[in-house]
Design a protein around this motif. Structure first.
Motif, mmCIF file in Angstrom:
data_model
loop_
_atom_site.group_PDB
_atom_site.id
_atom_site.type_symbol
_atom_site.label_atom_id
_atom_site.label_comp_id
_atom_site.label_asym_id
_atom_site.label_seq_id
_atom_site.Cartn_x
_atom_site.Cartn_y
_atom_site.Cartn_z
ATOM 1 N N PRO A 38 0.866 -1.282 0.005
ATOM 2 C CA PRO A 38 -0.029 0.152 0.192
ATOM 3 C C PRO A 38 1.014 1.464 -0.082
ATOM 4 O O PRO A 38 1.805 1.283 0.653
ATOM 5 C CB PRO A 38 -0.840 -0.248 1.250
ATOM 6 N N GLN A 39 0.354 2.421 -0.634
ATOM 7 C CA GLN A 39 1.111 3.559 -0.807
ATOM 8 C C GLN A 39 0.267 4.768 -0.108
ATOM 9 O O GLN A 39 -1.054 4.859 -0.433
ATOM 10 C CB GLN A 39 1.422 3.995 -2.318
ATOM 11 N N PRO A 40 0.739 5.413 0.786
ATOM 12 C CA PRO A 40 0.229 6.573 1.596
ATOM 13 C C PRO A 40 0.149 7.707 0.679
ATOM 14 O O PRO A 40 0.883 7.866 -0.458
ATOM 15 C CB PRO A 40 0.990 6.830 2.690
ATOM 16 N N PHE A 41 -1.099 8.217 0.692
ATOM 17 C CA PHE A 41 -1.174 9.360 -0.198
ATOM 18 C C PHE A 41 -2.196 10.338 0.333
ATOM 19 O O PHE A 41 -3.084 9.966 1.306
ATOM 20 C CB PHE A 41 -1.849 9.166 -1.686
ATOM 21 N N ASP A 42 -2.146 11.747 -0.016
ATOM 22 C CA ASP A 42 -3.381 12.794 0.489
ATOM 23 C C ASP A 42 -4.439 12.717 -0.467
ATOM 24 O O ASP A 42 -4.411 13.008 -1.861
ATOM 25 C CB ASP A 42 -2.649 13.838 0.711
ATOM 26 N N SER A 43 -5.574 12.307 0.185
ATOM 27 C CA SER A 43 -6.805 12.224 -0.650
ATOM 28 C C SER A 43 -7.655 13.484 -0.241
ATOM 29 O O SER A 43 -7.750 14.097 0.786
ATOM 30 C CB SER A 43 -7.639 11.029 -0.187
ATOM 31 N N PRO A 44 -8.200 14.236 -1.396
ATOM 32 C CA PRO A 44 -9.012 15.701 -1.186
ATOM 33 C C PRO A 44 -10.297 14.984 -0.661
ATOM 34 O O PRO A 44 -11.329 16.021 -0.288
ATOM 35 C CB PRO A 44 -8.933 16.051 -2.485
ATOM 36 N N LEU A 45 -10.789 13.807 -0.819
ATOM 37 C CA LEU A 45 -12.084 13.270 -0.166
ATOM 38 C C LEU A 45 -12.033 12.491 0.960
ATOM 39 O O LEU A 45 -10.925 12.032 1.235
ATOM 40 C CB LEU A 45 -12.564 12.304 -1.391
ATOM 41 N N ALA A 46 -12.874 12.413 1.810
ATOM 42 C CA ALA A 46 -12.941 11.639 3.281
ATOM 43 C C ALA A 46 -12.724 10.145 2.783
ATOM 44 O O ALA A 46 -12.088 9.643 3.839
ATOM 45 C CB ALA A 46 -14.115 12.070 3.919
ATOM 46 N N ASN A 47 -13.392 9.727 1.683
ATOM 47 C CA ASN A 47 -12.881 8.214 1.277
ATOM 48 C C ASN A 47 -11.868 8.069 0.275
ATOM 49 O O ASN A 47 -12.182 8.367 -1.160
ATOM 50 C CB ASN A 47 -14.188 7.749 0.867
ATOM 51 N N PRO A 48 -10.763 7.781 0.739
ATOM 52 C CA PRO A 48 -9.486 7.709 -0.377
ATOM 53 C C PRO A 48 -9.991 6.708 -1.431
ATOM 54 O O PRO A 48 -9.237 6.861 -2.498
ATOM 55 C CB PRO A 48 -8.538 7.149 0.282
ATOM 56 N N ALA A 49 -10.586 5.552 -1.296
ATOM 57 C CA ALA A 49 -10.997 4.388 -2.068
ATOM 58 C C ALA A 49 -11.860 5.224 -3.407
ATOM 59 O O ALA A 49 -11.768 4.662 -4.355
ATOM 60 C CB ALA A 49 -11.584 3.430 -1.687
#
Length: 368
Positions: free
Chosen positions: A193-204
């Motif tokens: 898995p790779q960590p990243f910043d998501s602009p949405l509350a649900n990264p998936a």
């Protein structure tokens, strides 16, 4: 005997330059696959001209040399068709093939993982020679007239149509990588898995929207690109369907060649299916727009698809992808690298061509 349409006979027919356009584009393909990944340049300290005089065969594999012959045949066809005199077609094709291959092999000795080979150069030259001989068969008046009739009957009245047809041929190369989704813009990496910043509350959900949205935009862009090249509105749906079907066949073919049997459908997933379905629904209305507007919308769709690629936060992981394939890494790198590089370049060329069409191509000649 089947005669050309009266409209063709009465029409001033411009000389076809599709062989020249094909030559330029195919030269891009050869240079891409020859120099990929364009990194790690080094000098071994040996004489840079030594490989030209190596005893034959210094380095030989049946697969590689067969590919070398086949790879230069289209180049030979293009050069042969460009020759002013028919008898000069195959000598010119052979000469161009040898000079190009000799230059490529010279440069390849400075790339890691590449071997400069005089046998490869001869194989390439032989392939170009075969292509030049094939050009002699194609260059007769019957074939030339058939192409001109087809162009007049089915393609838009513009130089752009021939350029676009050749550029569309490059799009099929982007489907060579079966690990990439069909018409997909991004590839969900396998592995850790790779960590990243998501602009949405649900990264998936964010990743799913990018993957499905990229497919939708790419589908619309490619389909409208095809529609711009077609002369009559009534032929647009069939042209789009045939193009997408041919692309799917290419994807399936390379999936069968490269992927492990259990991974045959690795190039498709739920997000791709949903994005494709939405794209098809939107196309139902978009293909009926006027040509210039279709070109503009198609260019915007491809530009937005590029934006999706830039926004994709995950990086590919080669270690996670290799178990999907049955080929060894060297051949795999060449095929997938070619697809990746052409895939990076293709949208920009298509956008420029569609903007050109939006500015220069008339809507008045587009009849049902």
């Amino acid at each position: 005997m089947r005669f050309p349409p009266i409209s063709f006979l009465a029409h001033h027919v411009a000389q076809s330059r599709i062989s020249q356009y094909f030559f330029y584009c195919y030269l891009l393909v050869i240079l891409t696959i020859s120099f990929y990944p364009l990194a790690g340049w080094r000098y071994t300290g040996e004489s840079v001209f030594a490989f030209y005089s190596y005893p034959l065969p210094y380095y030989f594999t049946l697969f590689d040399n067969l590919v070398n012959v086949l790879a230069y045949m289209p180049l030979g066809v293009a050069v042969g068709l460009m020759a002013k005199r028919r008898w000069f077609a195959w000598p010119l094709a052979t000469l161009v093939g040898l000079l190009l291959s000799g230059s490529v092999e010279f440069v390849q000795q400075f790339l890691p993982g590449r071997i400069a080979s005089n046998l490869d150069m001869l194989s390439n030259g032989f392939g170009a020679c075969l292509g030049g001989l094939l050009a002699l068969l194609i260059a007769n008046r019957r074939w030339q007239r058939a192409w001109l009739v087809f162009r007049h009957s089915h393609l838009a009245d513009s130089t752009l149509a021939e350029w676009g047809l050749v550029w569309l041929g490059l799009w099929f190369i982007t489907q060579f990588d079966p690990s990439a989704p069909f018409l997909g813009v991004v590839v969900a990496p396998l592995g850790l898995p790779q960590p990243f910043d998501s602009p949405l509350a649900n990264p998936a959900l964010f990743l799913a929207l990018l993957e499905g949205g990229g497919m939708m935009l790419n589908l619309i862009g490619v389909a409208l690109f095809v529609s711009v090249l077609v002369k009559h509105m009534r032929e647009v749906p069939m042209a789009i369907r045939l193009t997408l079907l041919a692309g799917l066949i290419v994807k399936l073919t390379f999936a069968g060649m490269l992927l492990q049997p259990a991974q045959f459908f690795a190039w498709i997933n739920r997000n791709i299916v949903i994005g494709g379905a939405v794209g098809v629904l939107l196309l139902w209305g978009l293909w009926q727009l006027q040509r210039r507007l279709r070109a503009l919308v198609g260019a915007l769709a491809l530009a937005a698809a590029l934006g999706v690629g830039w926004a994709w936060p995950l990086a590919p992981q080669l270690s996670g992808m290799l178990p999907l394939f049955r080929w060894h890494y060297g051949h795999l790198m060449h095929f997938n690298g070619l697809a990746a590089v052409i895939g990076d370049v293709w949208p920009y060329g298509a956008i420029l061509l569609m903007l050109w069409a939006a500015v220069t191509m008339p809507d008045s000649g587009e009849a049902w």
